[in-house]
Design a protein around this motif. Structure first.
Motif, PDB file in Angstrom:
ATOM      1  N   ARG A 112       8.820   2.363  32.245  1.00  0.00           N
ATOM      2  CA  ARG A 112       7.872   3.462  32.103  1.00  0.00           C
ATOM      3  C   ARG A 112       7.296   3.409  30.699  1.00  0.00           C
ATOM      4  NH1 ARG A 112      12.646   6.311  32.153  1.00  0.00           N
ATOM      5  NH2 ARG A 112      12.234   6.977  34.286  1.00  0.00           N
ATOM      6  N   ILE A 113       6.209   4.135  30.452  1.00  0.00           N
ATOM      7  CA  ILE A 113       5.603   4.100  29.127  1.00  0.00           C
ATOM      8  C   ILE A 113       6.321   5.048  28.167  1.00  0.00           C
ATOM      9  CG2 ILE A 113       3.464   4.352  27.814  1.00  0.00           C
ATOM     10  CD1 ILE A 113       3.431   2.072  29.847  1.00  0.00           C
ATOM     11  N   ILE A 114       6.556   6.302  28.590  1.00  0.00           N
ATOM     12  CA  ILE A 114       7.099   7.312  27.683  1.00  0.00           C
ATOM     13  C   ILE A 114       8.142   8.154  28.400  1.00  0.00           C
ATOM     14  CG2 ILE A 114       6.581   9.390  26.323  1.00  0.00           C
ATOM     15  CD1 ILE A 114       3.788   8.286  25.857  1.00  0.00           C
ATOM     16  N   GLU A 115       9.231   8.470  27.684  1.00  0.00           N
ATOM     17  CA  GLU A 115      10.211   9.457  28.140  1.00  0.00           C
ATOM     18  C   GLU A 115      10.330  10.547  27.079  1.00  0.00           C
ATOM     19  OE1 GLU A 115      13.916   8.027  29.765  1.00  0.00           O
ATOM     20  OE2 GLU A 115      15.027   9.682  28.851  1.00  0.00           O
ATOM     21  N   GLY A 146       9.018   8.844  37.091  1.00  0.00           N
ATOM     22  CA  GLY A 146       8.021   8.934  36.041  1.00  0.00           C
ATOM     23  C   GLY A 146       7.545   7.584  35.547  1.00  0.00           C
ATOM     24  N   GLY A 147       6.678   6.937  36.329  1.00  0.00           N
ATOM     25  CA  GLY A 147       6.206   5.614  35.936  1.00  0.00           C
ATOM     26  C   GLY A 147       5.379   5.624  34.666  1.00  0.00           C
ATOM     27  N   GLY A 171       7.204  10.673  41.237  1.00  0.00           N
ATOM     28  CA  GLY A 171       6.299  10.852  40.103  1.00  0.00           C
ATOM     29  C   GLY A 171       5.758   9.543  39.579  1.00  0.00           C
ATOM     30  N   GLY A 172       4.937   8.890  40.394  1.00  0.00           N
ATOM     31  CA  GLY A 172       4.367   7.620  39.956  1.00  0.00           C
ATOM     32  C   GLY A 172       3.632   7.757  38.634  1.00  0.00           C
TER      33      GLY A 172
END
Length: 231
Positions: A112-115, A146-147, A171-172
């Protein structure tokens, strides 16, 4: 036209003025939460800036205008949530850009990009991420959630930006279990293998104002149990 519309938004918020007043920098500068750090257009500079802001207890990052930050590898193991392209957000951080994009590079491993983390993920974490005129794209959380962005116990606010072409089980585009606010944004072209192609609201609240959530698979929004049903 896209850049013109974004300039209108940013002049209203004062973000453009901040960008104009910030001198160029060869490397991301270390600053206190009250100061702004100019972040050159490179993966390393952005990763270092997020790490510096977290270490300082928060900060404001001025991203390079019209830049695409292309992430070639994960820079956070992401814990139970899976790897993330940027270091996990554990403090109050703002990222302001101008037609700026943060994306997973073509051919890069899945992440994913951000957590954004809160106390439910880490007792000392108080992540609050604010994105202005920044697009998140091509994240891939695999069987995780959360992609594009996974908001896990923190808070997420986006203005005049969006999340696109990202993938996850739930949550794509965006997965959230606390507070999500989007103004004049978009969540488009994302895919979930289970539910919530655009946005999956696991808990908390979702507020969308003048935001386009469309073209996501298998649906645009989902919540379990049914919560605010924002779209």
């Amino acid at each position: 036209m896209r850049a013109v519309n974004m300039l209108r938004v940013l002049f209203g918020t004062g973000a453009v003025g901040a960008l104009m007043l910030t001198p160029p920098a060869a490397h991301a500068q270390t600053a206190s939460p009250a100061q702004a750090m100019a972040v050159p257009c490179s993966e390393a500079a952005l990763v270092n800036a997020v790490n510096a802001a977290n270490a300082a207890g928060g900060g404001a990052l001025l991203l390079a205008p019209f830049c695409t930050y292309s992430l070639t590898s994960a820079h956070s193991p992401g814990g139970a949530g899976g790897p993330a392209g940027l270091p996990n957000i554990t403090t109050p951080i703002t990222m302001s850009g101008l037609d700026t994009e943060i994306t997973r590079a073509s051919g890069a491993p899945a992440f994913r990009i951000i957590e954004v983390d809160g106390p439910s993920q880490l007792p000392t974490a108080h992540g609050r991420l604010t994105l202005t005129t920044v697009t998140i794209s091509n994240g891939d959380a695999g069987i995780g959630v959360g992609g594009g962005i996974a908001n896990l116990g923190g808070s997420l606010a986006m203005t005049a930006g969006g999340v696109s072409n990202s993938r996850a089980s739930f949550g794509g585009g965006i997965y959230t279990d606390t507070a999500l606010t989007m103004i004049a944004g978009s969540v488009t072209g994302n895919t979930a293998t289970v539910d919530g192609g655009g946005i999956f609201e696991n808990a908390g609240s979702v507020a969308l104002l003048s935001t386009n959530v469309s073209g996501n698979t298998p649906n645009n929004c989902a919540a379990t149990p049914p919560l605010s049903a924002p779209c």
